[in-house]
Design an enzyme around this catalytic site. Structure first.
Site, PDB file in Angstrom:
ATOM      1  N   ASP A 162       0.843  -1.193   0.000  1.00 45.00           N
ATOM      2  CA  ASP A 162       0.000   0.000   0.000  1.00 45.00           C
ATOM      3  C   ASP A 162       0.884   1.251   0.000  1.00 45.00           C
ATOM      4  O   ASP A 162       2.027   1.214  -0.482  1.00 45.00           O
ATOM      5  CB  ASP A 162      -0.939  -0.051   1.225  1.00 45.00           C
ATOM      6  CG  ASP A 162      -2.279   0.614   0.963  1.00 45.00           C
ATOM      7  OD1 ASP A 162      -2.265   1.802   0.626  1.00 45.00           O
ATOM      8  OD2 ASP A 162      -3.321  -0.039   1.094  1.00 45.00           O
ATOM      9  N   HIS A 227      -3.925   6.219   2.963  1.00 48.97           N
ATOM     10  CA  HIS A 227      -4.579   5.018   2.444  1.00 48.97           C
ATOM     11  C   HIS A 227      -4.075   3.746   3.137  1.00 48.97           C
ATOM     12  O   HIS A 227      -4.855   2.913   3.616  1.00 48.97           O
ATOM     13  CB  HIS A 227      -4.326   4.980   0.932  1.00 48.97           C
ATOM     14  CG  HIS A 227      -5.103   3.949   0.178  1.00 48.97           C
ATOM     15  ND1 HIS A 227      -4.676   2.648   0.024  1.00 48.97           N
ATOM     16  CD2 HIS A 227      -6.273   4.032  -0.510  1.00 48.97           C
ATOM     17  CE1 HIS A 227      -5.553   1.974  -0.712  1.00 48.97           C
ATOM     18  NE2 HIS A 227      -6.537   2.793  -1.050  1.00 48.97           N
ATOM     19  N   SER A 552     -10.921  -0.552  -1.931  1.00 47.10           N
ATOM     20  CA  SER A 552      -9.701  -0.540  -1.113  1.00 47.10           C
ATOM     21  C   SER A 552     -10.020  -0.777   0.358  1.00 47.10           C
ATOM     22  O   SER A 552      -9.203  -1.341   1.087  1.00 47.10           O
ATOM     23  CB  SER A 552      -9.006   0.821  -1.215  1.00 47.10           C
ATOM     24  OG  SER A 552      -8.329   0.942  -2.421  1.00 47.10           O
TER      25      SER A 552
END
Ligand SMILES: *[C@@H]1O[C@H](CO)[C@@H](O)[C@H](O)[C@H]1NC(C)=O
Ligand SMILES: *[C@@H]1O[C@H](CO)[C@@H](O)[C@H](O)[C@H]1NC(C)=O
Ligand SMILES: *[C@@H]1O[C@H](CO)[C@@H](O)[C@H](O)[C@H]1NC(C)=O
Ligand SMILES: *[C@@H]1O[C@H](CO)[C@@H](O)[C@H](O)[C@H]1NC(C)=O
Ligand SMILES: *[C@@H]1O[C@H](CO)[C@@H](O)[C@H](O)[C@H]1NC(C)=O
Ligand SMILES: *[C@@H]1O[C@H](CO)[C@@H](O)[C@H](O)[C@H]1NC(C)=O
Length: 762
Positions: A162, A227, A552
């Protein structure tokens, strides 16, 4: 020998309209800057010959160490380039832990020549991919008090590929955790502004092989995007009481497996995205570091199973017993957009939970209407409201001003006012605010099912409400409006996000993808202090926890369930773990989600059931190879998976059967519009429930579809006993519907093992 010739720039242009949903809009900047970076790096300033990065695969055998692998790779390149000096300049990485390959910068001609070398088994061009909870775990009925095997859970190491991680976040405190399990062979790199690892984050590395400086990011595992911090905490974050986004979504934030360890592989960069070279390097390391499973919320153009780093890397992971869980993508509701659809992966769609966020808009005429999204401002004041096209800079800008695009509206006309804008690009609130306005009401036909965060007072309304406000603005002599702070509301759920990528699987007509749905809408999880909540110009809102939406966010929910299952059954194969998640899923409604299984796969994850599925559909590496042979892949193209050129598909493919994959779902594509179609599915289940069990077949089929199962009863007398059966599906041509949903259920006194059967036409 063949290799990919298209460049990412061609791909981008050829892609369907991409700016249709949540993350796409968030990623606009992201995508555009990818091409900017590429334009800068693909032209070699010295000789003006276009050079690209290629990944050159030499086999699965593993040379002892990096130095000897690198030497061997330099030898191959020296042959091509004519000198060792040029070879060293061209190579960027030697993969040597889990497979034998290198990445190098080459011209088209060089790539073509190299592809003919005997030792080169396969090569493909590097591409760039994009990134695709307080309440969510309770919503899927996975309470904090769920039965756990804490000792094995704390031996589980989950690998996240990620944007990195925020080690300071409370979600990654290691209170009560012992040292990393002894099997762990990874490392933690200490780098700029990255405070390091602990007993929760046991490993952290980053990969940036293109070496292009990224002024918006930091060369370290630190997460400047938020994220990776968000996904990691959803998967394995520890309990954090009283987490919220400014009191919204308040509760105890927790991961699926709060005792598991996290290994971070940063492969995504703020400006350039996530490249194949870096993703493969992460797989190479993660597999040998000893992770138990991999969660990858990254997707993008997939050119098939043998030229996509995620597909190739996850195959090698599967060979070592590691399941890779991937996000289905944010390209829905367009059909055929599902990504991470390789048969050895678990592909996850995003569902909504029963909590939404709404803002009340009070109009000056006493009416009030409802908007969606997250507005944390609460001035309670009413402001003059104007419509975008009425405040255009000049008459040429009228159309752009309707959408409040950059440089289209007049500062003097919006000063101190709210503006009604139609949605084209995300961030109109930032444009309005930048021009001295107060905030924006955005009229849209999209994004109404996700809560986007505003950097100024703002909300999203549908066109019906938008027109109502528009009429009010134009009928009133001094129109005013108040946007109230967002509130939580109860909504009906689950449903699949409009943005969640849909099947059918573009890779194989016989394989249902996505596999499963998991919460991916308005998920609260940990965030980075290094980015504002929206990342938009002028935003100074920060929070330790924030709300995000996307597949996600769904991916780490499903990966968390896989980790939970693995903590009860550490020896189970990736296929067995996937089967347990798929066959225990809660069925979702095809009435609410018209794309049915193409939207939700087998349905919503059901963590508590997944740990005791009764029966599993297990599979080994050979089954996948046989399947690919049947799909038309040749021995040569399979070499990148199996590590040798000598695969003989004709010798491998069994003569019988519709498909050779012992998959827990079944899919039949109707070829002919006029005649009935038939398919035979052969399957084998393994008893993982009580030794003495009897299962009876229950078939549910819609009109026009006949399904028979032989035998209709399976008796087991010991654990791990296997039983085979045959399913024959006969279907009349579909008249109206594009997809019909049927199912096979094996039911015992204790277990329900459900397999969706999908019949579709295109
Ligand atoms: C580290 O953080 C500081 C303060 O946030 C920043 O000024 C500096 O540029 C960062 N260093 C790197 C290498 O990113
Ligand atoms: C959480 O918030 C509640 C109410 O605001 C408070 O009573 C409680 O002590 C807080 N708990 C923690 C651990 O901070
Ligand atoms: C538009 O939004 C309003 C308020 O949320 C709702 O009542 C209405 O049904 C919506 N209309 C459409 C066509 O979706
Ligand atoms: C939502 O539902 C929960 C129980 O399901 C209830 O406690 C709560 O008050 C409801 N909230 C609203 C805003 O209706
Ligand atoms: C591949 O297998 C088939 C069937 O067993 C055999 O007839 C054929 O000769 C084999 N081809 C090669 C190249 O070994
Ligand atoms: C399904 O079975 C019925 C009754 O046996 C038969 O009439 C029908 O033609 C069959 N349909 C298909 C598609 O085979």
């Amino acid at each position: 020998m063949s290799y990919m010739k298209q460049s990412i720039i061609l791909r981008k242009v050829a892609m369907p309209p991409r700016f249709e949903n949540t993350l796409k809009i968030l990623l606009t900047i992201f995508l555009l800057s990818i091409s900017a970076v590429l334009a800068a790096t693909t032209i070699d300033p010295d000789d003006d010959v276009e050079k690209k990065y290629y990944i050159v695969y030499l086999g699965n055998h593993q040379p002892e160490d990096e130095a000897s692998a690198n030497r061997a790779h330099i030898d191959v390149l020296s042959n091509l380039k004519g000198s060792e000096f040029d070879a060293r300049e061209s190579i960027v990485h030697s993969y040597h832990k889990s497979f034998n390959a290198f990445a190098a910068r080459l011209s088209n001609d060089e790539a073509e020549t190299l592809s003919d070398y005997d030792e080169v088994l396969w090569m493909f061009e590097n591409k760039y991919h994009k990134l695709h909870t307080t309440r969510s775990w309770d919503f899927v009925r996975f309470p904090q008090s769920a039965k756990r095997k804490l000792k094995t859970e704390s031996n589980i190491i989950v690998g996240l590929f990620d944007t990195g991680i925020t080690p300071e976040s409370e979600s990654f405190k290691d209170d009560g955790l012992g040292p990393p399990p002894t099997k762990w062979r990874g490392t933690c790199v200490h780098h700029a502004n990255f405070s390091g690892c602990n007993n929760k984050i046991v490993g952290a590395r980053y990969f940036k092989l293109d070496n292009v400086p990224d002024p918006s990011d930091t060369l370290s595992p630190i997460d400047v995007e938020g994220h990776g911090t968000h996904t990691s905490s959803t998967l394995a974050g520890t309990l954090v009481p009283n987490a919220s986004l400014s009191d919204l979504a308040a509760g105890t934030a927790r991961g699926a497996v709060p005792s598991a360890r996290i290994a971070v592989y940063k492969v995504c960069w703020a400006s350039s995205g996530c490249s194949d070279m870096d993703i493969l390097a992460a797989f190479d390391h993660a597999i040998s570091d000893g992770v138990d499973l991999i969660s990858i919320s990254i997707g993008g153009p997939s050119a098939g199973y043998v030229s996509d780093s995620i597909s190739i890397g996850s195959f090698h992971a599967m060979r070592k017993g590691i399941l890779t869980v991937g996000s289905a993508g944010n390209d829905g509701p367009t059909s055929g957009t599902v990504s991470n659809h390789a048969p050895w992966m678990l592909s996850v769609a995003a569902s909504g939970i029963d909590r939404g966020f709404r803002s009340k808009i009070s109009l000056g005429n006493g009416n009030s209407v409802s908007g969606a999204g997250i507005d944390l401002f609460d001035s309670g004041r009413s402001f003059s409201i104007v419509s975008g096209e009425d405040v255009a800079k000049n008459s040429d800008n009228k159309e752009n001003a309707r959408y409040c695009l950059e440089d289209s509206i007049s500062s003097s006309k919006v000063k101190g006012k709210l503006v009604l804008c139609k949605l084209q690009n995300w961030g109109v609130d930032s444009v309005v605010k930048g021009n001295g306005g107060v905030g924006a009401i955005v009229a849209s036909s999209r994004f109404l099912d996700v809560a986007m965060i505003f950097m100024a007072p703002g909300t999203i309304v549908n066109y019906t409400v938008g027109e109502k406000i528009y009429d009010y603005i134009h009928k009133s002599s001094s129109p005013t409006a108040t946007i109230h702070r967002s509130q939580e509301v109860n909504i009906s759920a689950p449903f699949i996000g409009s943005f969640s990528s849909r099947g059918p699987n573009p890779g194989s007509v016989r394989l249902l993808k996505p596999d499963i749905a998991a919460p991916g809408i308005d998920i609260l999880a940990a965030y980075t202090p290094l980015k504002s909540l929206t990342g938009l110009k002028g935003d100074n809102q920060h929070s330790k926890f924030t709300i995000m939406s996307g597949t996600s966010m769904a991916c780490p929910h499903a990966a968390g369930v896989a980790a939970y299952v693995k903590s009860f059954h550490p020896k189970w194969s990736p296929a067995a773990i996937r089967s347990s998640i798929v066959t225990t899923a809660r069925p979702m409604s095809s009435r609410l989600n018209k794309d049915a299984e193409f939207a939700y796969g087998a349905g919503q994850i059901n963590p508590l059931k997944a740990k005791s599925p009764g029966l599993v559909y297990d599979m080994d590496e050979l089954s996948y190879i046989q399947f690919l042979c049947k799909e038309g892949y040749s021995g040569a193209s399979l070499s990148v998976l199996v590590g040798s050129k000598s695969i003989n598909c004709s010798a491998l493919v069994p003569a019988f059967g519709h498909d050779s994959l012992n998959y827990p779902t079944m899919q039949l594509k109707l070829k002919n519009k006029k005649e009935p179609a038939m398919a035979v599915f052969r399957r084998r289940v393994t008893n993982v429930g009580p030794s003495n069990s009897v299962y009876n077949a229950i078939v549910r089929a819609p009109k026009g579809v006949n399904i028979t199962v032989k035998p209709t009863r399976l008796s087991f007398s010991r654990a791990l006993e296997m039983r085979s059966f045959k399913v024959v599906v006969k279907a009349n041509p579909l008249s109206g519907a594009k997809i019909l949903s049927a199912s096979l259920i094996w039911k015992s006194s204790r277990h329900v093992v459900r397999s969706p059967i999908v019949i579709y036409k295109t």
